[in-house]
Design a protein around this motif. Sequence first.
Motif, PDB file in Angstrom:
ATOM      1  N   PRO A  17       0.799  -1.234   0.000  1.00 38.36           N
ATOM      2  CA  PRO A  17       0.000   0.000   0.000  1.00 38.36           C
ATOM      3  C   PRO A  17       0.829   1.281   0.000  1.00 38.36           C
ATOM      4  O   PRO A  17       0.261   2.370  -0.167  1.00 38.36           O
ATOM      5  N   ALA A  18       2.140   1.199   0.202  1.00 40.47           N
ATOM      6  CA  ALA A  18       2.966   2.386   0.363  1.00 40.47           C
ATOM      7  C   ALA A  18       3.201   3.091  -0.972  1.00 40.47           C
ATOM      8  O   ALA A  18       3.069   2.515  -2.059  1.00 40.47           O
ATOM      9  N   MET A  19       3.581   4.356  -0.861  1.00 38.07           N
ATOM     10  CA  MET A  19       3.867   5.171  -2.044  1.00 38.07           C
ATOM     11  C   MET A  19       5.219   4.806  -2.624  1.00 38.07           C
ATOM     12  O   MET A  19       6.174   4.547  -1.913  1.00 38.07           O
ATOM     13  N   ARG A  20       5.299   4.783  -3.960  1.00 39.68           N
ATOM     14  CA  ARG A  20       6.559   4.582  -4.666  1.00 39.68           C
ATOM     15  C   ARG A  20       6.519   5.399  -5.952  1.00 39.68           C
ATOM     16  O   ARG A  20       5.485   5.508  -6.598  1.00 39.68           O
ATOM     17  N   PHE A  21       7.649   5.987  -6.322  1.00 40.71           N
ATOM     18  CA  PHE A  21       7.693   6.801  -7.541  1.00 40.71           C
ATOM     19  C   PHE A  21       9.148   7.042  -7.925  1.00 40.71           C
ATOM     20  O   PHE A  21      10.069   6.690  -7.190  1.00 40.71           O
ATOM     21  N   GLY A  22       9.349   7.675  -9.074  1.00 42.47           N
ATOM     22  CA  GLY A  22      10.687   8.074  -9.489  1.00 42.47           C
ATOM     23  C   GLY A  22      10.884   8.015 -10.982  1.00 42.47           C
ATOM     24  O   GLY A  22      10.148   7.325 -11.697  1.00 42.47           O
ATOM     25  N   PRO A  23      11.889   8.727 -11.450  1.00 41.10           N
ATOM     26  CA  PRO A  23      12.175   8.747 -12.887  1.00 41.10           C
ATOM     27  C   PRO A  23      12.944   7.532 -13.383  1.00 41.10           C
ATOM     28  O   PRO A  23      12.990   7.272 -14.581  1.00 41.10           O
ATOM     29  N   GLY A  24      13.562   6.788 -12.479  1.00 42.84           N
ATOM     30  CA  GLY A  24      14.370   5.655 -12.895  1.00 42.84           C
ATOM     31  C   GLY A  24      13.547   4.399 -13.097  1.00 42.84           C
ATOM     32  O   GLY A  24      12.336   4.374 -12.861  1.00 42.84           O
ATOM     33  N   ALA A  25      14.218   3.340 -13.558  1.00 37.39           N
ATOM     34  CA  ALA A  25      13.555   2.044 -13.703  1.00 37.39           C
ATOM     35  C   ALA A  25      13.070   1.578 -12.340  1.00 37.39           C
ATOM     36  O   ALA A  25      13.751   1.772 -11.334  1.00 37.39           O
ATOM     37  N   PRO A  26      11.864   0.977 -12.270  1.00 35.53           N
ATOM     38  CA  PRO A  26      11.343   0.523 -10.970  1.00 35.53           C
ATOM     39  C   PRO A  26      12.337  -0.388 -10.249  1.00 35.53           C
ATOM     40  O   PRO A  26      12.935  -1.288 -10.847  1.00 35.53           O
ATOM     41  N   ILE A  27      12.511  -0.131  -8.957  1.00 36.66           N
ATOM     42  CA  ILE A  27      13.435  -0.900  -8.128  1.00 36.66           C
ATOM     43  C   ILE A  27      12.634  -1.889  -7.293  1.00 36.66           C
ATOM     44  O   ILE A  27      11.706  -1.496  -6.580  1.00 36.66           O
ATOM     45  N   THR A  28      12.960  -3.158  -7.399  1.00 33.21           N
ATOM     46  CA  THR A  28      12.216  -4.205  -6.680  1.00 33.21           C
ATOM     47  C   THR A  28      12.911  -4.645  -5.404  1.00 33.21           C
ATOM     48  O   THR A  28      12.278  -5.238  -4.524  1.00 33.21           O
ATOM     49  N   ALA A  29      14.213  -4.387  -5.299  1.00 26.86           N
ATOM     50  CA  ALA A  29      14.974  -4.786  -4.120  1.00 26.86           C
ATOM     51  C   ALA A  29      16.225  -3.931  -4.012  1.00 26.86           C
ATOM     52  O   ALA A  29      16.768  -3.475  -5.024  1.00 26.86           O
ATOM     53  N   VAL A  30      16.666  -3.729  -2.780  1.00 27.32           N
ATOM     54  CA  VAL A  30      17.918  -3.026  -2.509  1.00 27.32           C
ATOM     55  C   VAL A  30      18.767  -3.937  -1.633  1.00 27.32           C
ATOM     56  O   VAL A  30      18.301  -4.435  -0.607  1.00 27.32           O
ATOM     57  N   VAL A  31      19.989  -4.165  -2.046  1.00 25.75           N
ATOM     58  CA  VAL A  31      20.914  -5.012  -1.293  1.00 25.75           C
ATOM     59  C   VAL A  31      22.083  -4.152  -0.826  1.00 25.75           C
ATOM     60  O   VAL A  31      22.697  -3.445  -1.631  1.00 25.75           O
ATOM     61  N   SER A  32      22.375  -4.199   0.468  1.00 24.73           N
ATOM     62  CA  SER A  32      23.517  -3.483   1.038  1.00 24.73           C
ATOM     63  C   SER A  32      24.514  -4.506   1.571  1.00 24.73           C
ATOM     64  O   SER A  32      24.123  -5.457   2.254  1.00 24.73           O
ATOM     65  N   VAL A  33      25.789  -4.291   1.256  1.00 25.86           N
ATOM     66  CA  VAL A  33      26.832  -5.242   1.639  1.00 25.86           C
ATOM     67  C   VAL A  33      28.001  -4.478   2.251  1.00 25.86           C
ATOM     68  O   VAL A  33      28.451  -3.471   1.688  1.00 25.86           O
ATOM     69  N   TRP A  34      28.485  -4.966   3.396  1.00 25.22           N
ATOM     70  CA  TRP A  34      29.682  -4.424   4.028  1.00 25.22           C
ATOM     71  C   TRP A  34      30.802  -5.431   3.772  1.00 25.22           C
ATOM     72  O   TRP A  34      30.690  -6.606   4.153  1.00 25.22           O
ATOM     73  N   THR A  35      31.887  -4.975   3.128  1.00 21.29           N
ATOM     74  CA  THR A  35      32.899  -5.917   2.685  1.00 21.29           C
ATOM     75  C   THR A  35      34.281  -5.284   2.660  1.00 21.29           C
ATOM     76  O   THR A  35      34.423  -4.063   2.481  1.00 21.29           O
ATOM     77  N   SER A  36      35.295  -6.108   2.826  1.00 19.48           N
ATOM     78  CA  SER A  36      36.676  -5.691   2.618  1.00 19.48           C
ATOM     79  C   SER A  36      37.262  -6.456   1.435  1.00 19.48           C
ATOM     80  O   SER A  36      38.471  -6.419   1.207  1.00 19.48           O
ATOM     81  N   GLY A  37      36.401  -7.147   0.723  1.00 22.64           N
ATOM     82  CA  GLY A  37      36.857  -8.003  -0.374  1.00 22.64           C
ATOM     83  C   GLY A  37      36.747  -7.358  -1.736  1.00 22.64           C
ATOM     84  O   GLY A  37      36.714  -6.130  -1.872  1.00 22.64           O
ATOM     85  N   SER A  38      36.630  -8.185  -2.735  1.00 22.70           N
ATOM     86  CA  SER A  38      36.639  -7.759  -4.130  1.00 22.70           C
ATOM     87  C   SER A  38      35.297  -7.162  -4.536  1.00 22.70           C
ATOM     88  O   SER A  38      34.270  -7.842  -4.486  1.00 22.70           O
ATOM     89  N   VAL A  39      35.335  -5.905  -4.950  1.00 20.76           N
ATOM     90  CA  VAL A  39      34.111  -5.262  -5.425  1.00 20.76           C
ATOM     91  C   VAL A  39      33.658  -5.901  -6.737  1.00 20.76           C
ATOM     92  O   VAL A  39      32.464  -6.118  -6.965  1.00 20.76           O
ATOM     93  N   GLY A  40      34.609  -6.213  -7.599  1.00 18.44           N
ATOM     94  CA  GLY A  40      34.257  -6.822  -8.875  1.00 18.44           C
ATOM     95  C   GLY A  40      33.543  -8.142  -8.710  1.00 18.44           C
ATOM     96  O   GLY A  40      32.562  -8.431  -9.398  1.00 18.44           O
ATOM     97  N   SER A  41      33.994  -8.960  -7.754  1.00 15.00           N
ATOM     98  CA  SER A  41      33.334 -10.241  -7.505  1.00 15.00           C
ATOM     99  C   SER A  41      31.918 -10.042  -6.980  1.00 15.00           C
ATOM    100  O   SER A  41      30.990 -10.771  -7.351  1.00 15.00           O
ATOM    101  N   LEU A  42      31.736  -9.023  -6.138  1.00 15.81           N
ATOM    102  CA  LEU A  42      30.414  -8.730  -5.604  1.00 15.81           C
ATOM    103  C   LEU A  42      29.462  -8.264  -6.700  1.00 15.81           C
ATOM    104  O   LEU A  42      28.301  -8.691  -6.759  1.00 15.81           O
TER     105      LEU A  42
END
Length: 221
Positions: free
Chosen positions: A44-69
Motif C-alpha cells: 500500500p505504500a507510495m513509490r515513484f521516481g524517474p528511474g527504472a522501478p526498483i524491486t529490491a535493494v541489497v547493502s553489503v559491508w565488505t573488505s573483499g573484491s568489489v568486482g566479484s560482488l
Amino acid sequence: MKVIAALHAPALGGVLLGSAFRGDVAGCGATRLQVNLDDDAVAPAMRFGPGAPITAVVSVWTSGSVGSLVDVVRRLDASADLWRVEEREPLPPPAVADGERADALANFAFLRRPDSLSKEAWRADWLDRHTQVAIDTQGTFGYVQNPVLEALTSEAPGVAGIVEELFPMAGMSDHHAFYGSGGDEAEFQRRFAALMESCERFGAAQGLDLVPTSRYTFTLA
C-alpha cells in the motif's frame, strides 16, 4: 566498505533471503548483508521516481573484491545498478535478529544532485543542514545516509546519495504516523511544509526514486 545495489528484476525475494546468496556474498569477503524488498507487506505504500522501478535493494559491508560482488549480484539481475557509498547513521535503526523482518516501513530514496549545486555544496546541505530537519519533521526511528562515492556499473543512473528511513508500518495509510504529528492536523501541516522546503533547497523535492521495502539483516562473519 559499503556497497549498495538496486535490483529491478521481479520475484527475487526468495533468492535474496536464501542461504546460497548469503554464501556467495560471504565468499566475496563480506561480513554483513542487508536485503530490502518491495514486497506484499509494503504494497500500500507510495513509490515513484524517474528511474527504472526498483524491486529490491541489497547493502553489503565488505573488505573483499568489489568486482566479484558486482558479478554475484548481476548473475541474479543483469540490469542491477551498484554504488560504493560512505555510510552515516544519524539515527541508527533498532537491532533485529538475523533473517527477521524489521517491524518497519523502510523507505529508500535515491537522490540526484541538481546542476545548480556543486558536489560539495549539495553534500553539505544534505548532511549538515537537512538531516535534523528530516528527523524532526517525520516519525522516523531509523535514518541512514549513504553519500555515493562512485558508481560500480557503467549504466548506473547519476545518483548522488541514498537514504534509508524507517517509519511505523501505520505510516503507509496514516499521515500522522508517517510524520509523527500525533493526530494534530496543524502540526502535520507545519511538519510537511518544513520538510518540503528543506528538500527543495538541495533538490530532493524532485528527481528522486522512492522505494518502500521490508528490511532484513544478516551477519556473515
